[in-house]
Design a protein around this motif. Structure first.
Motif, PDB file in Angstrom:
ATOM      1  N   VAL A   1       0.848  -1.200   0.000  1.00 43.40           N
ATOM      2  CA  VAL A   1       0.000   0.000   0.000  1.00 43.40           C
ATOM      3  C   VAL A   1       0.882   1.247   0.000  1.00 43.40           C
ATOM      4  O   VAL A   1       0.646   2.187  -0.767  1.00 43.40           O
ATOM      5  CB  VAL A   1      -0.965   0.002   1.210  1.00 43.40           C
ATOM      6  N   ILE A   2       1.915   1.254   0.829  1.00 44.07           N
ATOM      7  CA  ILE A   2       2.811   2.405   0.880  1.00 44.07           C
ATOM      8  C   ILE A   2       3.605   2.512  -0.420  1.00 44.07           C
ATOM      9  O   ILE A   2       3.845   3.612  -0.923  1.00 44.07           O
ATOM     10  CB  ILE A   2       3.732   2.338   2.115  1.00 44.07           C
TER      11      ILE A   2
ATOM     12  N   ARG B   1      12.314   4.864   3.335  1.00 42.31           N
ATOM     13  CA  ARG B   1      12.096   4.447   4.740  1.00 42.31           C
ATOM     14  C   ARG B   1      11.876   2.948   4.842  1.00 42.31           C
ATOM     15  O   ARG B   1      12.196   2.333   5.854  1.00 42.31           O
ATOM     16  CB  ARG B   1      10.893   5.173   5.338  1.00 42.31           C
ATOM     17  N   LEU B   2      11.308   2.379   3.796  1.00 50.61           N
ATOM     18  CA  LEU B   2      11.035   0.937   3.786  1.00 50.61           C
ATOM     19  C   LEU B   2      12.141   0.158   3.070  1.00 50.61           C
ATOM     20  O   LEU B   2      11.970  -1.010   2.768  1.00 50.61           O
ATOM     21  CB  LEU B   2       9.692   0.670   3.102  1.00 50.61           C
ATOM     22  N   HIS B   3      13.254   0.832   2.796  1.00 45.51           N
ATOM     23  CA  HIS B   3      14.385   0.236   2.068  1.00 45.51           C
ATOM     24  C   HIS B   3      13.982  -0.224   0.680  1.00 45.51           C
ATOM     25  O   HIS B   3      14.470  -1.222   0.166  1.00 45.51           O
ATOM     26  CB  HIS B   3      15.029  -0.906   2.862  1.00 45.51           C
TER      27      HIS B   3
ATOM     28  N   PHE C   1       6.930   2.238  10.885  1.00 44.77           N
ATOM     29  CA  PHE C   1       5.700   1.869  10.177  1.00 44.77           C
ATOM     30  C   PHE C   1       5.222   0.469  10.534  1.00 44.77           C
ATOM     31  O   PHE C   1       4.162   0.055  10.135  1.00 44.77           O
ATOM     32  CB  PHE C   1       5.906   1.954   8.659  1.00 44.77           C
ATOM     33  N   TYR C   2       6.014  -0.297  11.286  1.00 52.86           N
ATOM     34  CA  TYR C   2       5.678  -1.660  11.678  1.00 52.86           C
ATOM     35  C   TYR C   2       5.246  -2.500  10.480  1.00 52.86           C
ATOM     36  O   TYR C   2       4.206  -3.145  10.491  1.00 52.86           O
ATOM     37  CB  TYR C   2       4.577  -1.676  12.734  1.00 52.86           C
ATOM     38  N   LEU C   3       6.071  -2.494   9.438  1.00 55.60           N
ATOM     39  CA  LEU C   3       5.700  -3.197   8.220  1.00 55.60           C
ATOM     40  C   LEU C   3       6.527  -4.447   7.971  1.00 55.60           C
ATOM     41  O   LEU C   3       6.287  -5.158   7.019  1.00 55.60           O
ATOM     42  CB  LEU C   3       5.836  -2.267   7.014  1.00 55.60           C
TER      43      LEU C   3
END
Length: 193
Positions: free
Chosen positions: A5-6, A118-120, A190-192
């Motif tokens: 989603v991000i 941020r999510l690499h 973000f706890y993803l």
């Protein structure tokens, strides 16, 4: 699922930033796309071919450094390039003063790239290189992106002798600001994973 989603949100931000604000005013961008445009203008080599040639060593470096970066870069590139093409109809949809376009476009792109980093995840090219440099030096990726992009824009101004490209410096400053802000607060998670 949240990661996808991000990734989708980020790709849409980049697609809107480029198609609605930057492409209509005919500026070059930073990154691999900007380098590819410069090579096309000077030597006539197709942009797509140049992008593949320039991205290949960066992707191979990411494969050697961390396989997850390589996979995330491929995923980011696939999403971003697809969404950018899908959002092409936004080109020319709004008619704003050039300074408004460069600021809004830069911030939209910066938000998209910032969330990805941020999510690499990276849309590839300079953003992936910035992520790798950031990981090994702990320099904020927004600063790395801004420095590389500024050098590309300055080269474009010198090579093409078009002072309108100075506006591109504002765009990349906004991109760097967006990326920098989103990657400065490491405590926000973000706890993803």
């Amino acid at each position: 699922m949240n990661k996808l989603v991000i990734l989708l949100f980020s790709s849409v931000c980049i697609g809107i930033g480029l198609n609605m604000f930057i492409i209509p005013i005919h500026l070059i961008s930073g990154g691999i796309f900007g380098i590819s445009l410069l090579i096309k203008y000077v030597w006539g080599i197709q942009v797509g071919h140049t992008m593949i040639m320039i991205n290949t060593p960066i992707y191979l470096l990411s494969l050697l450094y961390d396989k997850s970066y390589f996979i995330n870069a491929i995923l980011g590139l696939a999403f971003t390039s697809t969404i950018i093409d899908w959002l092409t109809p936004l080109n020319g949809l709004v008619h704003l003063p050039i300074i408004t376009n460069v600021i809004l476009g830069g911030m939209m792109i910066g938000i998209g790239v910032g969330f990805m980093l941020r999510l690499h995840i990276s849309p590839g090219g300079v953003d992936l290189l910035a992520l790798l440099i950031s990981k090994s030096t702990e320099i904020n990726p927004g600063i790395v992106i801004f420095i590389i992009d500024a050098l590309i824009i300055i080269a474009g101004i010198i090579i093409l002798k078009d002072l309108k490209l100075l506006y591109s410096l504002i765009t990349i400053a906004c991109v760097g600001l967006g990326v920098g802000l989103l990657n400065s607060f490491k405590s926000i998670n973000f706890y993803l994973r």
